[in-house]
Motif scaffolding. Structure first.
Motif, mmCIF file in Angstrom:
data_model
loop_
_atom_site.group_PDB
_atom_site.id
_atom_site.type_symbol
_atom_site.label_atom_id
_atom_site.label_comp_id
_atom_site.label_asym_id
_atom_site.label_seq_id
_atom_site.Cartn_x
_atom_site.Cartn_y
_atom_site.Cartn_z
ATOM 1 N N ASP A 1 29.314 -9.397 41.401
ATOM 2 C CA ASP A 1 29.769 -8.404 42.376
ATOM 3 C C ASP A 1 30.875 -7.529 41.803
ATOM 4 O O ASP A 1 30.928 -6.323 42.086
ATOM 5 C CB ASP A 1 30.262 -9.095 43.650
ATOM 6 C CG ASP A 1 29.121 -9.665 44.485
ATOM 7 O OD1 ASP A 1 27.969 -9.238 44.277
ATOM 8 O OD2 ASP A 1 29.387 -10.530 45.335
ATOM 9 N N ASP A 2 31.770 -8.119 41.010
ATOM 10 C CA ASP A 2 32.822 -7.327 40.371
ATOM 11 C C ASP A 2 32.215 -6.293 39.431
ATOM 12 O O ASP A 2 32.637 -5.132 39.393
ATOM 13 C CB ASP A 2 33.764 -8.237 39.583
ATOM 14 C CG ASP A 2 34.645 -9.100 40.467
ATOM 15 O OD1 ASP A 2 34.813 -8.762 41.656
ATOM 16 O OD2 ASP A 2 35.155 -10.128 39.966
ATOM 17 N N VAL A 3 31.227 -6.729 38.654
ATOM 18 C CA VAL A 3 30.579 -5.810 37.709
ATOM 19 C C VAL A 3 29.855 -4.705 38.473
ATOM 20 O O VAL A 3 29.943 -3.520 38.117
ATOM 21 C CB VAL A 3 29.606 -6.565 36.787
ATOM 22 C CG1 VAL A 3 28.879 -5.595 35.859
ATOM 23 C CG2 VAL A 3 30.346 -7.622 35.975
ATOM 24 N N GLY B 1 33.529 -10.686 34.490
ATOM 25 C CA GLY B 1 33.794 -10.977 35.890
ATOM 26 C C GLY B 1 32.532 -11.401 36.620
ATOM 27 O O GLY B 1 31.474 -11.596 36.017
ATOM 28 N N SER B 2 32.649 -11.527 37.932
ATOM 29 C CA SER B 2 31.507 -11.949 38.740
ATOM 30 C C SER B 2 30.481 -10.826 38.825
ATOM 31 O O SER B 2 30.814 -9.655 38.603
ATOM 32 C CB SER B 2 31.970 -12.314 40.150
ATOM 33 O OG SER B 2 32.342 -11.147 40.868
ATOM 34 N N GLN C 1 22.270 -7.090 37.256
ATOM 35 C CA GLN C 1 22.738 -5.784 37.733
ATOM 36 C C GLN C 1 21.563 -4.893 38.140
ATOM 37 O O GLN C 1 21.674 -4.138 39.117
ATOM 38 C CB GLN C 1 23.593 -5.105 36.666
ATOM 39 C CG GLN C 1 24.918 -5.805 36.423
ATOM 40 C CD GLN C 1 25.735 -5.985 37.694
ATOM 41 O OE1 GLN C 1 25.906 -5.048 38.477
ATOM 42 N NE2 GLN C 1 26.225 -7.194 37.910
ATOM 43 N N ALA D 1 30.528 -3.441 41.303
ATOM 44 C CA ALA D 1 31.489 -2.473 41.850
ATOM 45 C C ALA D 1 31.790 -1.381 40.826
ATOM 46 O O ALA D 1 32.026 -0.219 41.193
ATOM 47 C CB ALA D 1 32.775 -3.187 42.264
ATOM 48 N N ARG D 2 31.754 -1.742 39.542
ATOM 49 C CA ARG D 2 31.980 -0.745 38.492
ATOM 50 C C ARG D 2 30.711 0.037 38.171
ATOM 51 O O ARG D 2 30.764 1.200 37.770
ATOM 52 C CB ARG D 2 32.515 -1.439 37.231
ATOM 53 C CG ARG D 2 33.850 -2.131 37.415
ATOM 54 C CD ARG D 2 34.438 -2.634 36.108
ATOM 55 N NE ARG D 2 33.799 -3.829 35.605
ATOM 56 C CZ ARG D 2 34.186 -5.071 35.877
ATOM 57 N NH1 ARG D 2 35.213 -5.281 36.685
ATOM 58 N NH2 ARG D 2 33.560 -6.113 35.344
#
Length: 232
Positions: free
Chosen positions: A213-215, A210-211, A58, A217-218
């Protein structure tokens, strides 16, 4: 971890890193006007989370989109050793003997790197620090308080699965189940209380399930909000 709920810390928060702020605090988190600190810093954000929660991944995504300088304490130590400096030679001996690097040295390396990059960095993303409560207190009192703390939350079974999968190719000696469970215990007992040190409004707890990219996004909304506020 999955069961780590944030509890509001009593008392006033330390002043955040911001242009013009007197970013040093005294006992009890109160500003200490008699002390000097690193002044006029761009925002500083701590990134915390258990082993395998995805901090490094991240941080890479945050740096790519928002242009913060990423300060990883592990990278700073390795770079100092590679430099061949007197401090680097001392650090090499310390780490080779299995001893912990002192808080004073860690703060010195962070301060030097912050000062070196402050003119060009939009902010600082500090990964792998603070690992324990005293480090959080010392950084806040000697350098500045973070603008906020990003905490990547994941259950132990999920982190264990990630680390065991990573261990198949990482070559890291500590990516085995026995070592991982010891790291989880240390994290729960020593590192997790760091989150509770900061006021509730500074804790940004994000699910790391999650993936990547999903993380992200948050995660990204917190940095978008940060820079929107600083540009006003």
């Amino acid at each position: 971890m999955g069961n780590s709920k944030s509890k509001k810390k009593g008392g006033e928060s330390a002043p955040a890193c911001a242009a013009g702020a007197a970013d040093r605090v005294g006992a009890g988190g109160q500003p200490d006007p008699s002390s000097s600190s690193v002044q006029d810093l761009p925002p500083v954000v701590f990134v915390l989370g258990g082993p395998g929660s995805g901090k490094g991944t991240q941080c890479g995504k945050i740096v790519a989109e928002f242009g913060l300088a990423h300060l990883s304490t592990g990278d700073l130590l390795r770079a100092e050793v590679a430099s061949g400096s007197e401090l680097g030679r001392q650090l090499e001996q310390t780490m080779a003997s299995g001893q912990l690097v002192s808080n004073d040295v860690m703060l010195r390396l962070l301060r030097e790197n912050i000062e070196r990059q402050r003119a060009t960095a939009k902010g600082f993303l500090i990964d792998g620090f603070p690992r324990e409560l005293q480090q959080a207190e010392l950084f806040s009192s000697q350098i500045c308080a973070p603008r906020f703390v990003l905490f990547l939350e994941l259950t132990e079974p999920e982190m264990l699965a990630r680390l065991l999968e990573r261990g198949k190719t990482s070559g890291r000696a500590d990516d085995n189940e026995e070592s991982i469970k010891r790291r989880f215990k240390t994290f729960q007992e020593v590192s997790l209380p760091v989150l509770e040190y900061f006021p509730e409004e500074k804790r940004k707890v994000v699910s790391s399930l999650g993936s990547p990219d999903d993380v992200f996004a948050r995660v990204r909304c917190h940095f978008a909000d940060l820079f929107a506020a600083t540009e006003q």
